[in-house]
Design a protein around this motif. Sequence first.
Motif, PDB file in Angstrom:
ATOM      1  N   VAL A 164       0.867  -1.182   0.000  1.00 18.15           N
ATOM      2  CA  VAL A 164       0.000   0.000   0.000  1.00 18.15           C
ATOM      3  C   VAL A 164       0.904   1.233   0.000  1.00 18.15           C
ATOM      4  O   VAL A 164       1.665   1.457   0.939  1.00 18.15           O
ATOM      5  N   ASN A 165       0.844   2.013  -1.086  1.00 23.29           N
ATOM      6  CA  ASN A 165       1.606   3.268  -1.148  1.00 23.29           C
ATOM      7  C   ASN A 165       0.695   4.376  -0.640  1.00 23.29           C
ATOM      8  O   ASN A 165      -0.294   4.726  -1.276  1.00 23.29           O
ATOM      9  N   THR A 166       1.010   4.901   0.547  1.00 18.92           N
ATOM     10  CA  THR A 166       0.079   5.779   1.248  1.00 18.92           C
ATOM     11  C   THR A 166       0.332   7.252   0.969  1.00 18.92           C
ATOM     12  O   THR A 166       1.391   7.634   0.494  1.00 18.92           O
ATOM     13  N   CYS A 167      -0.666   8.069   1.337  1.00 19.45           N
ATOM     14  CA  CYS A 167      -0.519   9.522   1.269  1.00 19.45           C
ATOM     15  C   CYS A 167      -0.833  10.052   2.653  1.00 19.45           C
ATOM     16  O   CYS A 167      -1.821   9.662   3.253  1.00 19.45           O
ATOM     17  N   GLY A 168       0.031  10.945   3.185  1.00 17.06           N
ATOM     18  CA  GLY A 168      -0.206  11.456   4.534  1.00 17.06           C
ATOM     19  C   GLY A 168      -0.342  12.951   4.541  1.00 17.06           C
ATOM     20  O   GLY A 168      -0.097  13.601   5.541  1.00 17.06           O
ATOM     21  N   PHE A 169      -0.732  13.527   3.416  1.00 13.48           N
ATOM     22  CA  PHE A 169      -0.662  14.977   3.285  1.00 13.48           C
ATOM     23  C   PHE A 169      -1.669  15.689   4.203  1.00 13.48           C
ATOM     24  O   PHE A 169      -1.333  16.572   4.947  1.00 13.48           O
ATOM     25  N   ILE A 170      -2.921  15.283   4.137  1.00 14.00           N
ATOM     26  CA  ILE A 170      -3.910  15.891   5.033  1.00 14.00           C
ATOM     27  C   ILE A 170      -4.652  14.764   5.745  1.00 14.00           C
ATOM     28  O   ILE A 170      -4.543  13.597   5.361  1.00 14.00           O
ATOM     29  N   ASP A 171      -5.423  15.152   6.748  1.00 15.36           N
ATOM     30  CA  ASP A 171      -6.035  14.116   7.581  1.00 15.36           C
ATOM     31  C   ASP A 171      -6.956  13.191   6.787  1.00 15.36           C
ATOM     32  O   ASP A 171      -7.010  11.997   7.035  1.00 15.36           O
ATOM     33  N   SER A 172      -7.684  13.748   5.804  1.00 15.58           N
ATOM     34  CA  SER A 172      -8.593  12.876   5.054  1.00 15.58           C
ATOM     35  C   SER A 172      -7.788  11.872   4.212  1.00 15.58           C
ATOM     36  O   SER A 172      -8.202  10.729   4.030  1.00 15.58           O
ATOM     37  N   ALA A 173      -6.608  12.291   3.714  1.00 14.06           N
ATOM     38  CA  ALA A 173      -5.766  11.361   2.946  1.00 14.06           C
ATOM     39  C   ALA A 173      -5.226  10.273   3.865  1.00 14.06           C
ATOM     40  O   ALA A 173      -5.138   9.100   3.500  1.00 14.06           O
ATOM     41  N   LYS A 174      -4.881  10.672   5.101  1.00 15.98           N
ATOM     42  CA  LYS A 174      -4.391   9.689   6.070  1.00 15.98           C
ATOM     43  C   LYS A 174      -5.473   8.668   6.368  1.00 15.98           C
ATOM     44  O   LYS A 174      -5.206   7.470   6.438  1.00 15.98           O
ATOM     45  N   ALA A 175      -6.698   9.168   6.551  1.00 13.97           N
ATOM     46  CA  ALA A 175      -7.805   8.260   6.874  1.00 13.97           C
ATOM     47  C   ALA A 175      -7.990   7.269   5.731  1.00 13.97           C
ATOM     48  O   ALA A 175      -8.186   6.071   5.959  1.00 13.97           O
ATOM     49  N   GLU A 176      -7.880   7.770   4.482  1.00 15.46           N
ATOM     50  CA  GLU A 176      -8.033   6.889   3.324  1.00 15.46           C
ATOM     51  C   GLU A 176      -6.918   5.839   3.307  1.00 15.46           C
ATOM     52  O   GLU A 176      -7.151   4.668   3.037  1.00 15.46           O
ATOM     53  N   SER A 177      -5.702   6.272   3.663  1.00 19.65           N
ATOM     54  CA  SER A 177      -4.570   5.352   3.692  1.00 19.65           C
ATOM     55  C   SER A 177      -4.789   4.269   4.751  1.00 19.65           C
ATOM     56  O   SER A 177      -4.584   3.077   4.487  1.00 19.65           O
ATOM     57  N   LEU A 178      -5.220   4.691   5.940  1.00 20.52           N
ATOM     58  CA  LEU A 178      -5.429   3.713   7.020  1.00 20.52           C
ATOM     59  C   LEU A 178      -6.527   2.717   6.633  1.00 20.52           C
ATOM     60  O   LEU A 178      -6.434   1.526   6.918  1.00 20.52           O
ATOM     61  N   GLU A 179      -7.539   3.231   5.959  1.00 22.82           N
ATOM     62  CA  GLU A 179      -8.630   2.349   5.522  1.00 22.82           C
ATOM     63  C   GLU A 179      -8.108   1.308   4.510  1.00 22.82           C
ATOM     64  O   GLU A 179      -8.420   0.126   4.593  1.00 22.82           O
ATOM     65  N   ALA A 180      -7.252   1.785   3.587  1.00 22.17           N
ATOM     66  CA  ALA A 180      -6.705   0.867   2.576  1.00 22.17           C
ATOM     67  C   ALA A 180      -5.829  -0.201   3.237  1.00 22.17           C
ATOM     68  O   ALA A 180      -5.845  -1.377   2.844  1.00 22.17           O
ATOM     69  N   ILE A 181      -5.066   0.199   4.267  1.00 19.01           N
ATOM     70  CA  ILE A 181      -4.222  -0.780   4.971  1.00 19.01           C
ATOM     71  C   ILE A 181      -5.124  -1.791   5.687  1.00 19.01           C
ATOM     72  O   ILE A 181      -4.884  -3.009   5.636  1.00 19.01           O
ATOM     73  N   GLY A 182      -6.179  -1.264   6.323  1.00 22.82           N
ATOM     74  CA  GLY A 182      -7.122  -2.139   7.041  1.00 22.82           C
ATOM     75  C   GLY A 182      -7.721  -3.186   6.115  1.00 22.82           C
ATOM     76  O   GLY A 182      -7.803  -4.376   6.444  1.00 22.82           O
TER      77      GLY A 182
END
Length: 438
Positions: free
Chosen positions: A48-66
């Motif tokens: 999973v190549n994540t994005c941590g730029f803003i909180d909504s992107a972080k949430a999307e990243s965490l969801e994808a990891i989940g």
Amino acid sequence: MTAPAPKISFVSLGCPKALVDSERIITRLRAEGYELTKRHDGADVVIVNTCGFIDSAKAESLEAIGEAMAENGKVIVTGCMGAQPEEIRDRFPNLLAITGPQAYESVLQAVHEAAPPAHDPFLDLLPPQGIKLTPRHYAYLKISEGCNNRCTFCIIPKLRGDLVSRPAAEVLREAERLVKAGVKELLVISQDTSAYGVDLKYQASLWREREVRARFLDLARELGQLGAWVRLHYVYPYPHVDEVIPLMAEGKVLPYLDIPFQHASPKVLKAMRRPGNQEKTLERIRKWREICPDLAIRSTFIVGFPGETEEDFALLLDWLNEAKLDRVGCFRFEPVKGAPANDLPGAVPDEVKEERWHRFMKAQRAISARKLKAKVGRRLPVIVDETGPTVAKGRSKHDAPEIDGAVYVASRRPLRAGDIITVKIERADEYDLHGVAV
Ligand code: SF4
């Protein structure tokens, strides 16, 4: 008998820069004989190549990891969020590995440990231009990594470090390979395209038996000779940007500038610590349009930045009405963990941000609609992105993929993705154009 190739499922989130990182990792994996699969279920490893730029992107990243953990369980996390591994580890203690952005080697090492390559690298299986996640007819060309600016709302320099530019010859060789492989449009990206080469002291490198300096103008000029559309993204209005406008007027690079202005009030810009002299920007835009009347300017803005008063916002709206930009995105300010802007006084309440966002978008919609309407009756070159039974979807020189509008084209003859055709524009709505192939 050779063992079957291990299968990798890859999730790519975030901006075009992250997409380029994903392409590099995938290219390497394919070169080593790994196969890609679209399903987590049954894959040997999920990346999973994540994005941590803003909180909504972080949430999307965490969801994808989940999701990847639930469906597969063997998961490697990379990208911007990987630069702050604690938060991910807390939520997902059983990940195979977490690596930061651009840590290609560490990602590959983790893959090798989890699912060793089945056979020796089949380098000949790999097309010389690498594997691209974008459609075949356009490609992102990353010219540098990192950033020397310190905008207060941004943590990219913390995540990715200071500017590191690629030598001009290396960029040009990659661009040439892409064009030879059928790419018709090169999208030049970096965190700060106009700062290209500063770190290299503009040092020249050898390309086609001549020296090309690592300078924004020199690189743009050379790219413009490769026979593809060249689109410049993330340009800051430094004085030397003026030099590239004549290249646009001559048709060497696309008449398109993506400049994230972010605001117009000098006070807010100062609090944002934005690069470039903003005060004379309107005057410069006017001059650019004099030299290249067909120039399209795209930009992004932030409303509700800490300390933004109604007066600052009114100034921004006036500026917008004056500047008449072609394409505009607008974000409500969101605090990013670790960004200095979070400590600034004068937080703007959410409902005020919301209200300003709507006023901003309304003003811009009217500008955009007027600008598009002015194109009705013109014949414009359009690059086809998707074909359909009766109508194809494409873009004019004024539209970048994924972020700008589209041109819907009716055609009697069959069209293919990547075709560049002439379209007579018959109708416009707020964001898109509609026409017929001629
Ligand atoms: S220019 Fe500013 S917003 Fe862009 S990457 Fe650099 S610090 Fe961040």
